[in-house]
Design a protein around this motif. Sequence first.
Motif, PDB file in Angstrom:
ATOM      1  N   ASN A 166      -2.894  21.555   6.844  1.00  0.00           N
ATOM      2  CA  ASN A 166      -2.059  22.659   6.390  1.00  0.00           C
ATOM      3  C   ASN A 166      -0.704  22.134   5.927  1.00  0.00           C
ATOM      4  O   ASN A 166       0.262  22.072   6.675  1.00  0.00           O
ATOM      5  CB  ASN A 166      -1.876  23.669   7.533  1.00  0.00           C
ATOM      6  CG  ASN A 166      -1.272  24.969   7.044  1.00  0.00           C
ATOM      7  OD1 ASN A 166      -0.562  25.002   6.042  1.00  0.00           O
ATOM      8  ND2 ASN A 166      -1.553  26.050   7.756  1.00  0.00           N
ATOM      9  N   LYS A 167      -0.635  21.735   4.665  1.00  0.00           N
ATOM     10  CA  LYS A 167       0.591  21.146   4.129  1.00  0.00           C
ATOM     11  C   LYS A 167       1.739  22.146   4.081  1.00  0.00           C
ATOM     12  O   LYS A 167       2.900  21.772   4.173  1.00  0.00           O
ATOM     13  CB  LYS A 167       0.314  20.598   2.727  1.00  0.00           C
ATOM     14  CG  LYS A 167      -0.762  19.513   2.679  1.00  0.00           C
ATOM     15  CD  LYS A 167      -0.337  18.283   3.446  1.00  0.00           C
ATOM     16  CE  LYS A 167      -1.290  17.118   3.219  1.00  0.00           C
ATOM     17  NZ  LYS A 167      -2.640  17.363   3.723  1.00  0.00           N
ATOM     18  N   GLN A 168       1.412  23.442   3.925  1.00  0.00           N
ATOM     19  CA  GLN A 168       2.465  24.449   3.852  1.00  0.00           C
ATOM     20  C   GLN A 168       3.301  24.470   5.128  1.00  0.00           C
ATOM     21  O   GLN A 168       4.532  24.525   5.083  1.00  0.00           O
ATOM     22  CB  GLN A 168       1.857  25.833   3.617  1.00  0.00           C
ATOM     23  CG  GLN A 168       2.913  26.945   3.510  1.00  0.00           C
ATOM     24  CD  GLN A 168       2.287  28.320   3.532  1.00  0.00           C
ATOM     25  OE1 GLN A 168       1.282  28.545   4.202  1.00  0.00           O
ATOM     26  NE2 GLN A 168       2.866  29.243   2.801  1.00  0.00           N
ATOM     27  N   GLN A 169       2.637  24.414   6.275  1.00  0.00           N
ATOM     28  CA  GLN A 169       3.359  24.422   7.536  1.00  0.00           C
ATOM     29  C   GLN A 169       4.223  23.173   7.683  1.00  0.00           C
ATOM     30  O   GLN A 169       5.352  23.231   8.173  1.00  0.00           O
ATOM     31  CB  GLN A 169       2.366  24.520   8.706  1.00  0.00           C
ATOM     32  CG  GLN A 169       1.580  25.819   8.754  1.00  0.00           C
ATOM     33  CD  GLN A 169       2.427  26.980   9.235  1.00  0.00           C
ATOM     34  OE1 GLN A 169       3.545  26.794   9.690  1.00  0.00           O
ATOM     35  NE2 GLN A 169       1.893  28.179   9.125  1.00  0.00           N
ATOM     36  N   LEU A 170       3.695  22.029   7.259  1.00  0.00           N
ATOM     37  CA  LEU A 170       4.449  20.780   7.383  1.00  0.00           C
ATOM     38  C   LEU A 170       5.659  20.762   6.453  1.00  0.00           C
ATOM     39  O   LEU A 170       6.725  20.254   6.802  1.00  0.00           O
ATOM     40  CB  LEU A 170       3.536  19.596   7.077  1.00  0.00           C
ATOM     41  CG  LEU A 170       2.418  19.335   8.090  1.00  0.00           C
ATOM     42  CD1 LEU A 170       1.551  18.175   7.617  1.00  0.00           C
ATOM     43  CD2 LEU A 170       2.985  19.043   9.466  1.00  0.00           C
ATOM     44  N   GLU A 171       5.498  21.291   5.248  1.00  0.00           N
ATOM     45  CA  GLU A 171       6.578  21.249   4.269  1.00  0.00           C
ATOM     46  C   GLU A 171       7.678  22.264   4.562  1.00  0.00           C
ATOM     47  O   GLU A 171       8.862  21.981   4.381  1.00  0.00           O
ATOM     48  CB  GLU A 171       6.002  21.500   2.865  1.00  0.00           C
ATOM     49  CG  GLU A 171       5.116  20.352   2.368  1.00  0.00           C
ATOM     50  CD  GLU A 171       4.405  20.709   1.080  1.00  0.00           C
ATOM     51  OE1 GLU A 171       4.572  21.865   0.614  1.00  0.00           O
ATOM     52  OE2 GLU A 171       3.676  19.853   0.536  1.00  0.00           O
ATOM     53  N   GLN A 172       7.297  23.466   5.016  1.00  0.00           N
ATOM     54  CA  GLN A 172       8.276  24.533   5.185  1.00  0.00           C
ATOM     55  C   GLN A 172       8.859  24.615   6.590  1.00  0.00           C
ATOM     56  O   GLN A 172       9.957  25.123   6.768  1.00  0.00           O
ATOM     57  CB  GLN A 172       7.655  25.881   4.803  1.00  0.00           C
ATOM     58  CG  GLN A 172       7.249  25.983   3.340  1.00  0.00           C
ATOM     59  CD  GLN A 172       6.758  27.388   2.987  1.00  0.00           C
ATOM     60  OE1 GLN A 172       6.759  28.291   3.809  1.00  0.00           O
ATOM     61  NE2 GLN A 172       6.341  27.568   1.751  1.00  0.00           N
ATOM     62  N   SER A 173       8.111  24.158   7.569  1.00  0.00           N
ATOM     63  CA  SER A 173       8.566  24.344   8.955  1.00  0.00           C
ATOM     64  C   SER A 173       8.366  23.090   9.793  1.00  0.00           C
ATOM     65  O   SER A 173       8.052  23.166  10.975  1.00  0.00           O
ATOM     66  CB  SER A 173       7.813  25.523   9.594  1.00  0.00           C
ATOM     67  OG  SER A 173       7.901  26.686   8.819  1.00  0.00           O
ATOM     68  N   HIS A 174       8.562  21.911   9.183  1.00  0.00           N
ATOM     69  CA  HIS A 174       8.249  20.678   9.920  1.00  0.00           C
ATOM     70  C   HIS A 174       9.158  20.472  11.120  1.00  0.00           C
ATOM     71  O   HIS A 174       8.735  19.953  12.152  1.00  0.00           O
ATOM     72  CB  HIS A 174       8.316  19.470   8.984  1.00  0.00           C
ATOM     73  CG  HIS A 174       9.677  19.180   8.437  1.00  0.00           C
ATOM     74  ND1 HIS A 174      10.219  19.897   7.391  1.00  0.00           N
ATOM     75  CD2 HIS A 174      10.614  18.269   8.804  1.00  0.00           C
ATOM     76  CE1 HIS A 174      11.425  19.426   7.131  1.00  0.00           C
ATOM     77  NE2 HIS A 174      11.691  18.451   7.970  1.00  0.00           N
ATOM     78  N   LEU A 175      10.423  20.903  11.009  1.00  0.00           N
ATOM     79  CA  LEU A 175      11.328  20.738  12.150  1.00  0.00           C
ATOM     80  C   LEU A 175      10.916  21.621  13.323  1.00  0.00           C
ATOM     81  O   LEU A 175      10.953  21.198  14.487  1.00  0.00           O
ATOM     82  CB  LEU A 175      12.767  21.066  11.730  1.00  0.00           C
ATOM     83  CG  LEU A 175      13.418  20.074  10.757  1.00  0.00           C
ATOM     84  CD1 LEU A 175      14.818  20.546  10.377  1.00  0.00           C
ATOM     85  CD2 LEU A 175      13.489  18.680  11.380  1.00  0.00           C
ATOM     86  N   LEU A 176      10.493  22.848  13.000  1.00  0.00           N
ATOM     87  CA  LEU A 176      10.035  23.754  14.050  1.00  0.00           C
ATOM     88  C   LEU A 176       8.813  23.192  14.759  1.00  0.00           C
ATOM     89  O   LEU A 176       8.765  23.109  15.991  1.00  0.00           O
ATOM     90  CB  LEU A 176       9.699  25.129  13.450  1.00  0.00           C
ATOM     91  CG  LEU A 176       9.031  26.138  14.395  1.00  0.00           C
ATOM     92  CD1 LEU A 176       9.963  26.490  15.550  1.00  0.00           C
ATOM     93  CD2 LEU A 176       8.626  27.395  13.637  1.00  0.00           C
ATOM     94  N   TRP A 177       7.805  22.751  13.983  1.00  0.00           N
ATOM     95  CA  TRP A 177       6.565  22.267  14.584  1.00  0.00           C
ATOM     96  C   TRP A 177       6.785  20.954  15.335  1.00  0.00           C
ATOM     97  O   TRP A 177       6.181  20.726  16.394  1.00  0.00           O
ATOM     98  CB  TRP A 177       5.496  22.090  13.511  1.00  0.00           C
ATOM     99  CG  TRP A 177       4.980  23.399  12.989  1.00  0.00           C
ATOM    100  CD1 TRP A 177       5.250  23.969  11.774  1.00  0.00           C
ATOM    101  CD2 TRP A 177       4.145  24.327  13.673  1.00  0.00           C
ATOM    102  NE1 TRP A 177       4.621  25.185  11.663  1.00  0.00           N
ATOM    103  CE2 TRP A 177       3.930  25.425  12.811  1.00  0.00           C
ATOM    104  CE3 TRP A 177       3.536  24.341  14.922  1.00  0.00           C
ATOM    105  CZ2 TRP A 177       3.147  26.524  13.166  1.00  0.00           C
ATOM    106  CZ3 TRP A 177       2.752  25.437  15.278  1.00  0.00           C
ATOM    107  CH2 TRP A 177       2.567  26.509  14.401  1.00  0.00           C
ATOM    108  N   SER A 178       7.625  20.084  14.801  1.00  0.00           N
ATOM    109  CA  SER A 178       7.848  18.800  15.470  1.00  0.00           C
ATOM    110  C   SER A 178       8.625  18.963  16.773  1.00  0.00           C
ATOM    111  O   SER A 178       8.583  18.088  17.634  1.00  0.00           O
ATOM    112  CB  SER A 178       8.590  17.830  14.534  1.00  0.00           C
ATOM    113  OG  SER A 178       9.870  18.350  14.190  1.00  0.00           O
TER     114      SER A 178
END
Length: 338
Positions: free
Chosen positions: A5-17
């Motif tokens: 899911n590249k969208q999640q990584l590109e738009q919210s990578h700081l949140l997920w990390s």
Amino acid sequence: MPNQNKQQLEQSHLLWSSMNSTFIGDLRDSMIHFLRKANKAGRMSKKAWGEGHGLVFTAGNADTFSRVLLTLKLLHDHLESPLPSEIFSFPGEAPDEETRLALEKYGAKLRIVQDAVRDGKRTKRWGVPGKYVTVGALPSNSMSGFCGHTMLQADHIGRPLFVHANLLKQIPSGVGKGFAWGKSRAMRSFSNTLKHEADEPKDEELDDYDVDCDMLANADHSGNAIAPAPPAVRKRAALEKGLVPFFHGGWISALCIDMRWDDPRTDDEIEAAKTAVSGKPTSADDDTVDVSFTSSEDGLEILWKDPLQVLEWKDDVRLKDFEEVFFAEGGHLNGKGF
């Protein structure tokens, strides 16, 4: 499963990390506290919400109202569903007059959530059907191979339930009835026994295991996840870790989606298993030692081979007439927006 899911990584990578087990635990505790408080205040009672059976949709952006209308036509005109429906939207979103009247003809009521605010960065969807999502595809391969364009979701026991538009918008406009659907790539179903069974259970033999997300989350190679689960779900949890969806085509042919299965065990894990079987140091590349079949401490047997299969829609009682009905009711492959 590998994150595609590249969208999640590109738009919210700081949140997920930044998420860890403590963060997730706090979110769950907060949700439980909120629900308990709402229940205590009577906001979840029958008096507050009523009772009965019906269908609930969300719609509003792009062509979603027309898709809901097509769904209602299929349900009421062809499946003889007696259920009423409610369609919830954000403020400022409404269908055109013709679509509104058509929706109301099928017993639909339009609801506006007045205090709702759209957050385009939050796109969470979470549900656990009885089988991993299936890839619905063109009846014949495109120039780049198996051409999936539709997400086919299963019901609670793993039978086809819901066809999602997905990449239908990318299919060339010349593709019509007889050439839109024909086959699917799907995970097999598993018998609910500790022993491995070569033959998967038939539709009429599938059971409802009341699967929730914790039965699949963080599963190890024995299929043990956060919550205990029956053998059929544990086999699914272990093997699903090897699923990898991917795109192909899109240049001189349709943009297609497909999925493959890669053994989720690392080389070190395979090497350790082969060493244990052979009784001497054995590399992961040594094909003379077979560890494609394993048994856990409690006796659960897992066959570490590709669990994907290609199924023909003509052989499925729920899917064999779908394409004809879809086009008869005004369905089309190209559309605007998402």
